[in-house]
Design a protein around this motif. Structure first.
Motif, PDB file in Angstrom:
ATOM      1  N   ALA A  47      11.336 -25.282 -28.740  1.00 18.83           N
ATOM      2  CA  ALA A  47      10.995 -25.580 -27.352  1.00 18.83           C
ATOM      3  C   ALA A  47      10.361 -24.408 -26.598  1.00 18.83           C
ATOM      4  O   ALA A  47       9.375 -24.623 -25.884  1.00 18.83           O
ATOM      5  N   PRO A  48      10.868 -23.177 -26.705  1.00 22.99           N
ATOM      6  CA  PRO A  48      10.239 -22.085 -25.955  1.00 22.99           C
ATOM      7  C   PRO A  48       8.767 -21.858 -26.317  1.00 22.99           C
ATOM      8  O   PRO A  48       7.947 -21.566 -25.445  1.00 22.99           O
ATOM      9  N   GLY A  49       8.423 -22.000 -27.575  1.00 19.05           N
ATOM     10  CA  GLY A  49       7.027 -21.845 -27.976  1.00 19.05           C
ATOM     11  C   GLY A  49       6.134 -22.915 -27.379  1.00 19.05           C
ATOM     12  O   GLY A  49       4.999 -22.643 -26.964  1.00 19.05           O
ATOM     13  N   ILE A  50       6.643 -24.126 -27.311  1.00 23.05           N
ATOM     14  CA  ILE A  50       5.872 -25.212 -26.710  1.00 23.05           C
ATOM     15  C   ILE A  50       5.755 -24.994 -25.210  1.00 23.05           C
ATOM     16  O   ILE A  50       4.684 -25.204 -24.619  1.00 23.05           O
ATOM     17  N   LEU A  51       6.830 -24.553 -24.574  1.00 22.44           N
ATOM     18  CA  LEU A  51       6.782 -24.250 -23.142  1.00 22.44           C
ATOM     19  C   LEU A  51       5.731 -23.179 -22.864  1.00 22.44           C
ATOM     20  O   LEU A  51       4.945 -23.295 -21.920  1.00 22.44           O
ATOM     21  N   LYS A  52       5.686 -22.158 -23.694  1.00 22.30           N
ATOM     22  CA  LYS A  52       4.692 -21.092 -23.531  1.00 22.30           C
ATOM     23  C   LYS A  52       3.268 -21.653 -23.656  1.00 22.30           C
ATOM     24  O   LYS A  52       2.388 -21.300 -22.872  1.00 22.30           O
ATOM     25  N   LEU A  53       3.064 -22.536 -24.625  1.00 28.62           N
ATOM     26  CA  LEU A  53       1.745 -23.164 -24.771  1.00 28.62           C
ATOM     27  C   LEU A  53       1.385 -23.977 -23.534  1.00 28.62           C
ATOM     28  O   LEU A  53       0.255 -23.910 -23.042  1.00 28.62           O
ATOM     29  N   LEU A  54       2.339 -24.733 -23.030  1.00 28.82           N
ATOM     30  CA  LEU A  54       2.087 -25.553 -21.839  1.00 28.82           C
ATOM     31  C   LEU A  54       1.830 -24.682 -20.614  1.00 28.82           C
ATOM     32  O   LEU A  54       0.942 -24.979 -19.810  1.00 28.82           O
ATOM     33  N   HIS A  55       2.591 -23.608 -20.461  1.00 26.56           N
ATOM     34  CA  HIS A  55       2.342 -22.666 -19.360  1.00 26.56           C
ATOM     35  C   HIS A  55       0.918 -22.118 -19.452  1.00 26.56           C
ATOM     36  O   HIS A  55       0.279 -21.856 -18.441  1.00 26.56           O
ATOM     37  N   GLY A  56       0.432 -21.950 -20.661  1.00 22.75           N
ATOM     38  CA  GLY A  56      -0.912 -21.425 -20.879  1.00 22.75           C
ATOM     39  C   GLY A  56      -2.013 -22.466 -20.798  1.00 22.75           C
ATOM     40  O   GLY A  56      -3.180 -22.165 -21.033  1.00 22.75           O
ATOM     41  N   GLY A  57      -1.651 -23.710 -20.517  1.00 22.42           N
ATOM     42  CA  GLY A  57      -2.651 -24.759 -20.354  1.00 22.42           C
ATOM     43  C   GLY A  57      -3.076 -25.450 -21.636  1.00 22.42           C
ATOM     44  O   GLY A  57      -4.177 -26.016 -21.696  1.00 22.42           O
ATOM     45  N   ALA A  58      -2.236 -25.431 -22.651  1.00 23.80           N
ATOM     46  CA  ALA A  58      -2.591 -26.072 -23.928  1.00 23.80           C
ATOM     47  C   ALA A  58      -2.954 -27.541 -23.730  1.00 23.80           C
ATOM     48  O   ALA A  58      -2.330 -28.245 -22.939  1.00 23.80           O
ATOM     49  N   ASP A  59      -3.958 -27.975 -24.459  1.00 22.87           N
ATOM     50  CA  ASP A  59      -4.349 -29.382 -24.413  1.00 22.87           C
ATOM     51  C   ASP A  59      -3.676 -30.152 -25.551  1.00 22.87           C
ATOM     52  O   ASP A  59      -2.913 -29.584 -26.341  1.00 22.87           O
ATOM     53  N   VAL A  60      -3.968 -31.425 -25.626  1.00 23.97           N
ATOM     54  CA  VAL A  60      -3.352 -32.297 -26.626  1.00 23.97           C
ATOM     55  C   VAL A  60      -3.629 -31.797 -28.035  1.00 23.97           C
ATOM     56  O   VAL A  60      -2.721 -31.733 -28.871  1.00 23.97           O
ATOM     57  N   GLU A  61      -4.856 -31.419 -28.314  1.00 26.64           N
ATOM     58  CA  GLU A  61      -5.220 -30.965 -29.663  1.00 26.64           C
ATOM     59  C   GLU A  61      -4.447 -29.708 -30.052  1.00 26.64           C
ATOM     60  O   GLU A  61      -3.969 -29.595 -31.185  1.00 26.64           O
TER      61      GLU A  61
END
Length: 101
Positions: A47-61
């Protein structure tokens, strides 16, 4: 056993990190452990890695790539990347709706 013994407090899932944890156990669940309350923390380490990606604006791909890498490299499964599209979309939506951490 009574239903009382199986009741789970869902409050910890109300934050952004919490909704990610919930989506990982309910929707992603690549090894099929969802069900027993004791398994609710099975994917918390992701979960923390995904949260970091989302904080960084990660898209669906980008989220699909990340989840697929976890499944294939870290967990050792042979999975189809495309099945992760709905999960990635849900992660983005839920992250935007949840209470900030």
């Amino acid at each position: 056993m009574s239903k009382q013994q199986f009741r789970t407090d869902w409050t910890p899932f109300a934050s952004q990190l919490g909704v990610i944890r919930l989506i990982l156990i309910v929707d992603w669940d690549p090894i099929g452990v969802f069900g027993p309350p004791l398994a609710l923390d099975e994917y918390d380490g992701y979960a923390p890695g995904i949260l970091k990606l989302l904080h960084g604006g990660a898209d669906v791909e980008r989220l699909m790539d990340h989840l697929h890498q976890q499944e294939t490299v870290n967990i050792g499964l042979n999975t189809q990347r495309e099945r992760l599209r709905g999960i990635a979309n849900k992660l983005i939506y839920a992250y935007g709706q949840a209470q900030p951490d």
